[in-house]
Each structure stands twice: as structure tokens, then as C-alpha cells.
Design a protein around this motif. Structure first.
Motif, short mmCIF file in Angstrom:
data_model
loop_
_atom_site.label_atom_id
_atom_site.label_comp_id
_atom_site.label_asym_id
_atom_site.label_seq_id
_atom_site.Cartn_x
_atom_site.Cartn_y
_atom_site.Cartn_z
N THR A 66 -22.03 -6.47 -12.44
CA THR A 66 -22.06 -5.07 -12.89
C THR A 66 -20.62 -4.69 -13.22
N HIS A 105 -23.76 -0.26 -16.27
CA HIS A 105 -23.63 0.92 -15.41
C HIS A 105 -22.61 1.84 -16.07
N THR A 106 -22.94 2.99 -16.55
CA THR A 106 -24.21 3.69 -16.46
C THR A 106 -24.33 4.58 -17.69
N ASP A 154 -28.56 0.96 -15.63
CA ASP A 154 -28.60 2.19 -14.86
C ASP A 154 -28.69 3.31 -15.89
N ASN A 157 -27.68 8.15 -13.42
CA ASN A 157 -26.98 7.97 -12.15
C ASN A 157 -26.89 9.32 -11.43
N ILE A 197 -33.30 1.54 -14.73
CA ILE A 197 -33.08 1.88 -13.32
C ILE A 197 -32.67 3.34 -13.15
N TYR A 198 -33.21 3.98 -12.12
CA TYR A 198 -32.64 5.25 -11.64
C TYR A 198 -31.76 4.89 -10.43
N ASN A 199 -30.50 5.29 -10.43
CA ASN A 199 -29.53 4.85 -9.42
C ASN A 199 -28.91 6.04 -8.68
N GLY A 230 -32.36 2.17 -7.91
CA GLY A 230 -31.14 1.55 -7.41
C GLY A 230 -30.63 2.33 -6.22
N GLN A 232 -27.69 2.79 -4.10
CA GLN A 232 -26.27 2.48 -3.95
C GLN A 232 -26.02 2.29 -2.46
N THR A 262 -27.60 -1.55 -5.21
CA THR A 262 -26.71 -1.65 -6.37
C THR A 262 -25.21 -1.57 -6.07
#
Ligand code: GLA
Length: 371
Positions: A66, A105-106, A154, A157, A197-199, A230, A232, A262
Motif C-alpha cells: 500500500t 490508498h485513498t 480504498d 476513508n 474498500i471502505y476504510n 478495511g 485500520q 489495513t
């Protein structure tokens, strides 16, 4: 055996053994190969080839990458119509040459996004239609360039507050609560094959878990698919409680999405008086008592950190049917952002490799959890 033959044997052993010892170093990617991918976040400096030693370690240990900062809006799209692909292109070359799974990202975030995105030519807030156009252009331009090369994105974020409500970001203020629907829809159109992805941070906290579940369910009810949540993992020695972590992994998996860890790191330093997590705008004044391990990590804390990492990986391993990737936020303690967050200039020990890129006892503990 004659004296001569045995000395030939000894000579050969002397050549082979050191090599065998070097290759005996286990790797995270092989250890967990039947469970999940294991990755690291890379700084621009490393992506651009300025830290060979760290990159050798990355290639040996990890199978997914990443970029830490270089695919954020302010780096990739600093001015209207100006895109900067240099570092991201290099990042993709590295990943492709190593056959690694790549994460971007992102795309949409409230931080590290330049003001012009939200403003008209007079510096006033722009309108919903213009912001949606800018969002679409940004997502299409970047995702189309790396279609089929970057596998995971992502997309949004940190849209949820600690109390579970939708964060009052400029995205929400100008577009409305439905901005996430647009972001995921544009991303799906731009690369239908990508994992979206939702992070967010602190997703092991109850209220934030509930808020995230509600938000993703709402998207699903509108026919908008999120492939993964995701989590974190900006953790410390006590947060999160393992039960809460498991509750979130289980609840997210029940939505029919994958879970990805993540941004894993585990701080050993005292946390000043603010909520756990990673709201990057929160900064605190340096005090020596907030920086107790400047001269080195005492043996007992080193052991506690190893046990903490092992217990986190036991949870990940137990839920490996739901977790497809675990990515560390960095490679080694020396370059970890935790040395500067939430207090600048401290000495933290948040990762599995030390300041000389050597594996720490926490690395051995993580490797050992796997039967
Ligand atoms: C958040 C973001 C990351 C990074 C970290 C701090 O977790 O998602 O991009 O900025 O904070 O390094």
C-alpha cells in the motif's frame, strides 16, 4: 574418514551453513500463505528506490503493498487538471515485477485533499454538481490508468465519527449524505474488477462498528456494493479489546463483505488524553514522560509487545475465513508515523522490524502462532 576428507567436508559445511542460516529466516508471507496476504505500506522515498535495504526486506517478507501517502488526492491531483503519476507508476512497476497484490490508498477522504476541490474560483464552497463532477473525474482518471494492475482500492476513508454518525466532512456538506453512493458507483464503473474498500480507524469500538454497519447496509440497500471493510489497525497495548475486535470482524463478515486489516501498528507509548484511533489532525505537546523509551525498549515491554502482537494474530488467524489481508502501516520502527503521532518526536516501537530492519521478538511471536 581420512583427515583430508573430513577437512573437505568441514570446508563445504562452512560454506553451506551460513547460507542456510540466512535462508532459515521465516517470512510473514509464507507463514500466512494459506490464511491471508501480509503487506506493508511504503513511503515515496522507498517507492522511488532510495532505501534498498528496506525494499529487500519488503520483497522477502510481504506479498501485498500500500502506498503510505503517494496516492492521496493532494499528491496525485494537486491542482485542477494536474495529475502526477510518477510515484504511483513506479509503485505499480514494483508490485508487478514482484507479483504482489497492490492496494491504492485513498480516493475520497476529508484529509490530505486540497482546498480547491471544494471551492469555486472565488474561494466559496462549490456546488453539489461540480463536486460530483470532480469526484468522478478523479476516480475515473486514476482508476482507469491502473485498471487491472491495482487490485484493491480504498474508495472512501474515514467517513464515520466515533459515535457512529456520518462525519460532517466537506464531501457530506456539499454533496450530501449520498456522497458515498456516488464514490462507490464511480469506482465500480471505472474498474468493475477491482476490490472496493471502505476504510476507517477504531472500527473495533462499538458505536463506530454500529455506524459502519448501518452505512454499508444502506449502500447495499441502494444496490451499491462494497467488497471489503478495511479496519485500520492503529492499536496499542490495550486498545482494542480482543473481544471487541472479534465482534467487529464477525459483524462485518455477516454483511457479506470481506474484512481487511489495513494499517496495523501497535504503539507501546502512553496515549495522551484523546480518543484512541488515528484522527490525523489531533496533535499533542511533547513531554518527556510521554516518551519513556527513548534510550531503548525494556525487556519486559518487548515481551508484552510480542504477546500483544501474537494475540492479535491469533484473532486474525482464527478468522482467516473472513480476513483476506493484513497490512502493516510501515515496515520498521524507525520510519513509522507513530514516532510523530499523536505527539511529535517520540521513540515508538510499533512494528515487527527494528530500526536496523532486524526482526524483533514480536516478529518471532507472530511467526510462531501459526501451527
Ligand atoms: C490514517 C490514514 C493514513 C495515514 C495514517 C497516518 O490512518 O488512513 O493514510 O495518514 O492515518 O499515517
Amino acid at each position: 574418514m581420512s583427515k583430508k576428507t573430513s577437512s573437505v567436508y568441514l570446508f563445504i559445511l562452512g560454506i553451506l551453513l551460513p547460507g542456510m542460516i540466512i535462508h532459515a529466516q521465516p517470512s510473514l508471507k509464507v507463514t500466512f500463505q494459506n490464511q491471508f496476504l501480509v503487506g506493508a505500506a511504503l513511503s515515496g522515498h522507498r517507492i522511488m528506490g532510495k532505501d534498498r535495504a528496506a525494499m529487500d526486506l519488503v520483497k522477502e517478507q510481504f506479498n501485498t503493498l500500500t502506498p503510505e501517502n503517494d496516492m492521496k488526492w493532494e499528491r496525485m491531483h494537486p491542482k485542477p487538471g494536474v495529475y502526477n503519476f510518477t510515484v504511483a507508476d513506479r509503485y505499480v512497476e514494483i508490485g508487478e515485477s514482484q507479483g504482489m497484490h497492490l492496494v491504492a490508498h485513498t480516493l475520497i477522504w476529508h484529509n490530505q485533499t486540497p482546498d480547491w476541490v471544494f471551492e469555486d474560483e472565488n474561494g466559496n464552497p462549490t456546488c453539489r454538481d461540480t463536486l460530483l463532477m470532480r469526484m468522478r473525474d478523479h476516480i475515473y482518471t486514476i482508476m482507469s490508468r491502473y485498471r487491472g494492475k491495482i487490485q484493491s482500492w480504498d474508495v472512501v476513508n474515514e467517513a464515520i465519527n466515533d459515535d457512529g454518525s456520518l462525519r460532517d466532512s466537506k464531501w457530506k456538506q456539499i454533496i450530501g449524505d449520498d456522497y458515498l453512493e456516488y464514490a462507490f458507483t464511480y469506482a465500480r464503473e471505472a474498474d468493475p474488477g477491482a476490490q472496493l474498500i471502505y476504510n476507517d480507524f477504531s472500527l473495533a469500538s462499538r458505536a463506530k462498528r454500529e455506524g459502519t454497519l448501518k452505512m454499508v447496509k444502506h449502500l447495499q440497500s441502494k444496490g451499491v456494493r462494497v467488497d471489503a471493510i478495511g479496519m485500520q489497525g492503529h492499536y496499542d497495548m490495550t486498545y482494542p479489546r480482543l473481544k471487541e475486535l472479534e465482534a467487529s470482524i464477525e459483524a462485518f463478515a455477516q454483511l457479506g463483505v470481506q474484512v481487511v486489516i489495513t494499517e496495523l501498528d501497535v504503539s507501546v507509548l502512553p496515549w495522551p488524553d484523546l480518543p484512541p484511533g488515528a484522527e490525523v489532525t489531533g496533535r499533542f505537546q511533547y513531554h518527556p514522560e510521554l516518551d519513556p523509551y527513548k534510550e531503548g525498549l525494556p525487556e519486559n515491554v518487548q515481551q508484552d509487545l510480542s504477546e500483544r502482537y501474537a494475540s492479535l494474530f491469533r484473532v486474525f488467524s482464527r478468522h482467516s475465513d473472513k480476513i483476506s489481508r493484513v497490512t502493516f502501516w510501515g515496515v520498521d520502527d524507525g520510519k513509522s508515523w507513530k514516532n510523530n503521532f499523536p505527539v511529535r518526536g517520540r521513540t515508538d516501537y510499533a512494528l515487527l522490524f527494528d530500526r536496523n530492519l532486524k526482526p524483533k521478538p514480536a516478529f518471532d511471536a507472530v511467526i510462531k502462532i501459526n501451527p
